[in-house]
Scaffold this motif. Sequence first.
Motif, PDB file in Angstrom:
ATOM      1  N   THR A 108       0.845  -1.180   0.000  1.00 58.39           N
ATOM      2  CA  THR A 108       0.000   0.000   0.000  1.00 58.39           C
ATOM      3  C   THR A 108       0.881   1.231   0.000  1.00 58.39           C
ATOM      4  OG1 THR A 108      -1.755  -1.132   1.225  1.00 58.39           O
ATOM      5  CG2 THR A 108      -1.788   1.277   1.233  1.00 58.39           C
ATOM      6  N   VAL A 109       0.675   2.086  -0.978  1.00 55.96           N
ATOM      7  CA  VAL A 109       1.400   3.354  -1.077  1.00 55.96           C
ATOM      8  C   VAL A 109       0.352   4.449  -1.198  1.00 55.96           C
ATOM      9  CG1 VAL A 109       3.062   4.723  -2.375  1.00 55.96           C
ATOM     10  CG2 VAL A 109       3.336   2.232  -2.246  1.00 55.96           C
ATOM     11  N   ASP A 110       0.322   5.351  -0.223  1.00 53.49           N
ATOM     12  CA  ASP A 110      -0.703   6.373  -0.154  1.00 53.49           C
ATOM     13  C   ASP A 110      -2.074   5.680  -0.237  1.00 53.49           C
ATOM     14  OD1 ASP A 110      -1.142   9.257   0.098  1.00 53.49           O
ATOM     15  OD2 ASP A 110      -1.960   9.161  -1.917  1.00 53.49           O
ATOM     16  N   ALA A 111      -2.930   6.086  -1.175  1.00 52.58           N
ATOM     17  CA  ALA A 111      -4.246   5.448  -1.298  1.00 52.58           C
ATOM     18  C   ALA A 111      -4.244   4.308  -2.305  1.00 52.58           C
ATOM     19  CB  ALA A 111      -5.293   6.490  -1.708  1.00 52.58           C
ATOM     20  N   TRP A 112      -3.071   3.944  -2.824  1.00 47.49           N
ATOM     21  CA  TRP A 112      -2.986   2.955  -3.894  1.00 47.49           C
ATOM     22  C   TRP A 112      -2.660   1.574  -3.342  1.00 47.49           C
ATOM     23  CZ3 TRP A 112       1.150   6.862  -5.038  1.00 47.49           C
ATOM     24  CH2 TRP A 112       0.612   8.031  -5.574  1.00 47.49           C
ATOM     25  N   SER A 113      -3.231   0.567  -3.963  1.00 46.14           N
ATOM     26  CA  SER A 113      -2.871  -0.816  -3.685  1.00 46.14           C
ATOM     27  C   SER A 113      -2.156  -1.369  -4.911  1.00 46.14           C
ATOM     28  CB  SER A 113      -4.121  -1.654  -3.384  1.00 46.14           C
ATOM     29  OG  SER A 113      -4.741  -1.225  -2.195  1.00 46.14           O
ATOM     30  N   TRP A 114      -0.905  -1.708  -4.734  1.00 46.83           N
ATOM     31  CA  TRP A 114      -0.109  -2.280  -5.823  1.00 46.83           C
ATOM     32  C   TRP A 114       0.099  -3.764  -5.547  1.00 46.83           C
ATOM     33  CZ3 TRP A 114       4.504   1.738  -6.037  1.00 46.83           C
ATOM     34  CH2 TRP A 114       4.011   2.971  -6.491  1.00 46.83           C
ATOM     35  N   GLY A 115       0.011  -4.563  -6.578  1.00 49.04           N
ATOM     36  CA  GLY A 115       0.251  -5.993  -6.423  1.00 49.04           C
ATOM     37  C   GLY A 115       1.717  -6.347  -6.407  1.00 49.04           C
ATOM     38  N   SER A 116       2.578  -5.358  -6.562  1.00 46.78           N
ATOM     39  CA  SER A 116       4.019  -5.580  -6.657  1.00 46.78           C
ATOM     40  C   SER A 116       4.761  -4.613  -5.751  1.00 46.78           C
ATOM     41  CB  SER A 116       4.473  -5.375  -8.111  1.00 46.78           C
ATOM     42  OG  SER A 116       5.878  -5.173  -8.189  1.00 46.78           O
ATOM     43  N   PRO A 117       5.828  -5.060  -5.072  1.00 43.87           N
ATOM     44  CA  PRO A 117       6.618  -4.146  -4.250  1.00 43.87           C
ATOM     45  C   PRO A 117       7.705  -3.441  -5.047  1.00 43.87           C
ATOM     46  CG  PRO A 117       7.456  -6.345  -3.951  1.00 43.87           C
ATOM     47  CD  PRO A 117       6.293  -6.461  -4.929  1.00 43.87           C
ATOM     48  N   ILE A 118       7.777  -3.706  -6.348  1.00 44.19           N
ATOM     49  CA  ILE A 118       8.725  -3.001  -7.211  1.00 44.19           C
ATOM     50  C   ILE A 118       7.948  -2.281  -8.309  1.00 44.19           C
ATOM     51  CG2 ILE A 118      10.626  -4.584  -6.762  1.00 44.19           C
ATOM     52  CD1 ILE A 118      10.127  -5.827  -9.536  1.00 44.19           C
ATOM     53  N   TYR A 119       8.544  -1.236  -8.853  1.00 43.91           N
ATOM     54  CA  TYR A 119       7.966  -0.512  -9.979  1.00 43.91           C
ATOM     55  C   TYR A 119       9.090  -0.147 -10.944  1.00 43.91           C
ATOM     56  CZ  TYR A 119       9.482   3.514  -7.154  1.00 43.91           C
ATOM     57  OH  TYR A 119      10.223   4.390  -6.378  1.00 43.91           O
ATOM     58  N   ILE A 120       8.733   0.006 -12.200  1.00 43.67           N
ATOM     59  CA  ILE A 120       9.705   0.424 -13.215  1.00 43.67           C
ATOM     60  C   ILE A 120       9.855   1.930 -13.105  1.00 43.67           C
ATOM     61  CG2 ILE A 120      10.249   0.514 -15.668  1.00 43.67           C
ATOM     62  CD1 ILE A 120       8.367  -1.927 -16.031  1.00 43.67           C
ATOM     63  N   ASN A 121      11.024   2.383 -12.732  1.00 42.35           N
ATOM     64  CA  ASN A 121      11.215   3.809 -12.531  1.00 42.35           C
ATOM     65  C   ASN A 121      11.442   4.523 -13.854  1.00 42.35           C
ATOM     66  OD1 ASN A 121      11.099   5.922 -10.741  1.00 42.35           O
ATOM     67  ND2 ASN A 121      12.901   5.303  -9.575  1.00 42.35           N
ATOM     68  N   GLY A 122      11.239   5.837 -13.837  1.00 47.18           N
ATOM     69  CA  GLY A 122      11.351   6.631 -15.058  1.00 47.18           C
ATOM     70  C   GLY A 122      12.727   6.521 -15.686  1.00 47.18           C
ATOM     71  N   MET A 123      12.760   6.312 -16.986  1.00 49.92           N
ATOM     72  CA  MET A 123      14.026   6.205 -17.697  1.00 49.92           C
ATOM     73  C   MET A 123      14.178   7.273 -18.769  1.00 49.92           C
ATOM     74  SD  MET A 123      14.819   2.160 -18.196  1.00 49.92           S
ATOM     75  CE  MET A 123      14.195   0.950 -17.058  1.00 49.92           C
ATOM     76  N   THR A 124      13.197   7.387 -19.673  1.00 48.25           N
ATOM     77  CA  THR A 124      13.457   8.205 -20.846  1.00 48.25           C
ATOM     78  C   THR A 124      12.167   8.623 -21.531  1.00 48.25           C
ATOM     79  OG1 THR A 124      14.802   8.302 -22.873  1.00 48.25           O
ATOM     80  CG2 THR A 124      13.625   6.234 -22.434  1.00 48.25           C
ATOM     81  N   GLY A 125      12.310   9.304 -22.633  1.00 45.58           N
ATOM     82  CA  GLY A 125      11.228   9.808 -23.468  1.00 45.58           C
ATOM     83  C   GLY A 125      11.771  10.960 -24.302  1.00 45.58           C
ATOM     84  N   GLY A 126      11.149  11.206 -25.446  1.00 39.03           N
ATOM     85  CA  GLY A 126      11.551  12.357 -26.242  1.00 39.03           C
ATOM     86  C   GLY A 126      12.443  12.055 -27.419  1.00 39.03           C
ATOM     87  N   SER A 127      12.563  10.789 -27.821  1.00 37.02           N
ATOM     88  CA  SER A 127      13.360  10.438 -28.995  1.00 37.02           C
ATOM     89  C   SER A 127      12.851   9.120 -29.560  1.00 37.02           C
ATOM     90  CB  SER A 127      14.849  10.313 -28.635  1.00 37.02           C
ATOM     91  OG  SER A 127      15.081   9.141 -27.865  1.00 37.02           O
ATOM     92  N   GLU A 128      13.338   8.751 -30.734  1.00 40.10           N
ATOM     93  CA  GLU A 128      12.912   7.489 -31.342  1.00 40.10           C
ATOM     94  C   GLU A 128      13.334   6.297 -30.496  1.00 40.10           C
ATOM     95  OE1 GLU A 128      10.980   6.853 -33.974  1.00 40.10           O
ATOM     96  OE2 GLU A 128      10.601   9.005 -34.076  1.00 40.10           O
TER      97      GLU A 128
END
Length: 392
Positions: free
Chosen positions: A82-102
């Motif tokens: 549980t994170v804030d009001a969210w229930s996640w089925g996973s204790p890991i998440y894919i963190n931000g990496m990139t965007g803005g190019s091909e």
Amino acid sequence: MRTSAGSASRCCRRKETRTIASQDARGAAPGAGVGSARKEDHIRLAAEQRRAPSARNDFDDVEFVHHALDGIDIADVDLGVTVDAWSWGSPIYINGMTGGSETAMRVNRTLAAAAAATGVPMASGSVGVALDDPGMAASFTVIREANPDGFVMANIGAGRPADAGRRAVELLGADALQLHLNAVQETVMPEGSRGFGDWLRGVEATAAECPVPVIVKEVGFGLSRRTLRRLHEIGVRVADVSGTGGTNFARIESARGDDAFAYLGDFGQSAASCLLDAPEPSPQLLASGGVRTPIDAVKALALGARAVGIAGPFLTSALEGDEDRMIAELRSWLDQIAMLLALLGAARPADLQRTDLLLRGRLREFAELRGVDAAAFSHRTDRIPSTDPEEH
């Protein structure tokens, strides 16, 4: 598992994506193509860092005390958090990496497809480049296209106007906004900003205006006790300490320039240090930075993180566009984390905060210098009542 709150508004935001991108075109920054080139540089240099020999980091100074009879059946392990009001089925998440190019579009499509297949939450890279140049928006909106029902976090820099967070969320139909603090990166970046004086007020304004909860995060240099306390005082509910040991944006930006700031390559605090240093009260803590293996993630959870962000270990598969491999890697991480929890007697990730830890080396030195009782972590099970009938 996802919370259903706000699902209707997410649908509406996704329908508005193209309209918003068109509206933003009128305010596109001149020379925005430079932003795309910078993103390509970031991906290339981050990949080069991944090819370097794996360095020791502060997670190596965290050791579990092995209690040979404390294990439980793996069938009794639930990875939900549980994170804030969210229930996640996973204790890991894919963190931000990139965007803005091909290249970024291929990376984000692969990551989003894997997130959809595994139910792992996912963050985008910084959406600012798409707000400046809507022609780059597709490299971000591909995340929602490939993962229409998953938990998605948009990402924007703290130096942006307050409405930038709202626009980033609307562009991705996001469930949360990561608001990143990157003063060290901006200092080293050849084209970076050095105006940090209004950031605290900007964070407060963005959090107040944003239609979804805000997660304040660093980009790899750590959130100190003082910083976490200030975030709590302005009402920020979740923070990702994002410490040293992973992708190093000081070295990346230094390599893009003339290496004048090469001496900042070791600047900042590790995620493990930040978790130890966190005040009470504090925002709910997430952790990222230097998480190389499932055992590093489990250590971060044991030190107090509610969930753990992973980026670098998934970059190679994402760059290759290999969705099947990416899915297999994510499932392997989840399987291994579940097995480690069973070994340690933790039915849920939160139970890891009752395991005994030995803090050694530089991490113990940090704790002692910051007034943290490192020895207390090695006796946490002493406070748990024994189930041995001979002791009652």
